[in-house]
Design a protein around this motif. Structure first.
Motif, PDB file in Angstrom:
ATOM      1  N   SER A   1       3.427   6.125  -5.898  1.00 21.52           N
ATOM      2  CA  SER A   1       3.488   6.117  -7.354  1.00 21.52           C
ATOM      3  C   SER A   1       2.832   7.371  -7.936  1.00 21.52           C
ATOM      4  CB  SER A   1       2.779   4.876  -7.897  1.00 21.52           C
ATOM      5  OG  SER A   1       2.796   4.884  -9.298  1.00 21.52           O
TER       6      SER A   1
ATOM      7  N   ARG B   1       2.352   1.719  -3.500  1.00 23.76           N
ATOM      8  CA  ARG B   1       1.331   2.224  -4.418  1.00 23.76           C
ATOM      9  C   ARG B   1       1.014   3.686  -4.159  1.00 23.76           C
ATOM     10  NH1 ARG B   1      -1.712  -2.980  -3.283  1.00 23.76           N
ATOM     11  NH2 ARG B   1      -0.959  -4.379  -4.905  1.00 23.76           N
ATOM     12  N   SER B   2       1.029   4.089  -2.906  1.00 26.05           N
ATOM     13  CA  SER B   2       0.719   5.490  -2.592  1.00 26.05           C
ATOM     14  C   SER B   2       1.822   6.429  -3.056  1.00 26.05           C
ATOM     15  CB  SER B   2       0.480   5.662  -1.095  1.00 26.05           C
ATOM     16  OG  SER B   2       1.689   5.551  -0.374  1.00 26.05           O
TER      17      SER B   2
ATOM     18  N   THR C   1       1.626   7.355 -10.990  1.00 22.81           N
ATOM     19  CA  THR C   1       0.691   6.902 -12.004  1.00 22.81           C
ATOM     20  C   THR C   1      -0.342   5.957 -11.385  1.00 22.81           C
ATOM     21  OG1 THR C   1       2.142   5.057 -12.570  1.00 22.81           O
ATOM     22  CG2 THR C   1       2.394   7.078 -13.851  1.00 22.81           C
ATOM     23  N   SER C   2      -1.394   5.688 -12.144  1.00 21.42           N
ATOM     24  CA  SER C   2      -2.441   4.795 -11.665  1.00 21.42           C
ATOM     25  C   SER C   2      -2.012   3.339 -11.827  1.00 21.42           C
ATOM     26  CB  SER C   2      -3.733   5.043 -12.434  1.00 21.42           C
ATOM     27  OG  SER C   2      -3.565   4.668 -13.787  1.00 21.42           O
ATOM     28  N   ARG C   3      -2.752   2.434 -11.207  1.00 22.50           N
ATOM     29  CA  ARG C   3      -2.455   1.007 -11.318  1.00 22.50           C
ATOM     30  C   ARG C   3      -2.642   0.523 -12.754  1.00 22.50           C
ATOM     31  NH1 ARG C   3      -5.434  -2.130  -6.581  1.00 22.50           N
ATOM     32  NH2 ARG C   3      -4.234  -3.837  -7.446  1.00 22.50           N
ATOM     33  N   GLN C   4      -3.649   1.058 -13.442  1.00 25.08           N
ATOM     34  CA  GLN C   4      -3.898   0.673 -14.831  1.00 25.08           C
ATOM     35  C   GLN C   4      -2.726   1.060 -15.719  1.00 25.08           C
ATOM     36  OE1 GLN C   4      -6.411  -1.070 -16.162  1.00 25.08           O
ATOM     37  NE2 GLN C   4      -5.469  -0.933 -18.167  1.00 25.08           N
ATOM     38  N   LEU C   5      -2.235   2.279 -15.554  1.00 26.99           N
ATOM     39  CA  LEU C   5      -1.099   2.739 -16.357  1.00 26.99           C
ATOM     40  C   LEU C   5       0.155   1.933 -16.025  1.00 26.99           C
ATOM     41  CD1 LEU C   5      -0.122   4.699 -18.481  1.00 26.99           C
ATOM     42  CD2 LEU C   5       0.332   6.348 -16.671  1.00 26.99           C
ATOM     43  N   ASN C   6       0.352   1.601 -14.760  1.00 31.32           N
ATOM     44  CA  ASN C   6       1.498   0.765 -14.385  1.00 31.32           C
ATOM     45  C   ASN C   6       1.429  -0.606 -15.040  1.00 31.32           C
ATOM     46  OD1 ASN C   6       2.782   2.662 -12.778  1.00 31.32           O
ATOM     47  ND2 ASN C   6       1.748   1.991 -10.918  1.00 31.32           N
TER      48      ASN C   6
ATOM     49  N   ASP D   1       0.831  -1.207   0.000  1.00 29.53           N
ATOM     50  CA  ASP D   1       0.000   0.000   0.000  1.00 29.53           C
ATOM     51  C   ASP D   1       0.863   1.254   0.000  1.00 29.53           C
ATOM     52  OD1 ASP D   1      -2.368  -1.371  -0.088  1.00 29.53           O
ATOM     53  OD2 ASP D   1      -2.770  -1.195   2.072  1.00 29.53           O
TER      54      ASP D   1
END
Length: 108
Positions: free
Chosen positions: A87, A84-85, A89-94, A81
């Protein structure tokens, strides 16, 4: 569980500190993390996850799972978590970037 019962818990958080360091090192070595995320940051977030697991663990309702088993899931989740925080970029872009990088290695 009230506060006095939590204080009498037979499990010590310091006894599971090695688990936090082990999980943090594994994540740090296996993932391609940005240069601004240190191992110390991952250990710190893992300790927060360990404290959370220690506070929420209930031996009577654990279905036979030990505290270290329960805590390892919470520690790993807390560290992921945090990553991810951090980052931009979004999870989709990653996910799309990861696919593109894998495809580019195939054609090189």
């Amino acid at each position: 569980m009230n506060k006095s019962q939590k204080l009498k818990c037979p499990y010590n958080v310091e006894d599971h500190r090695f688990l936090v360091i082990k999980i943090a090192r594994t994540i740090y070595n296996q993932h391609n993390l940005p240069c601004y995320i240190d191992l110390d940051d991952l250990i710190q977030e893992g300790m927060i996850g360990l404290l959370d697991a220690h506070g929420n663990y209930n031996a009577e309702n654990s279905a036979g799972a030990s505290l270290s088993t329960y805590a390892s899931i919470r520690i790993r989740g807390s560290i992921l978590d945090f990553i991810r925080s951090q980052s931009f970029t979004s999870r989709q872009l990653n996910a799309e970037i990861k696919i593109i990088n894998n495809v580019s290695w195939i054609f090189l």
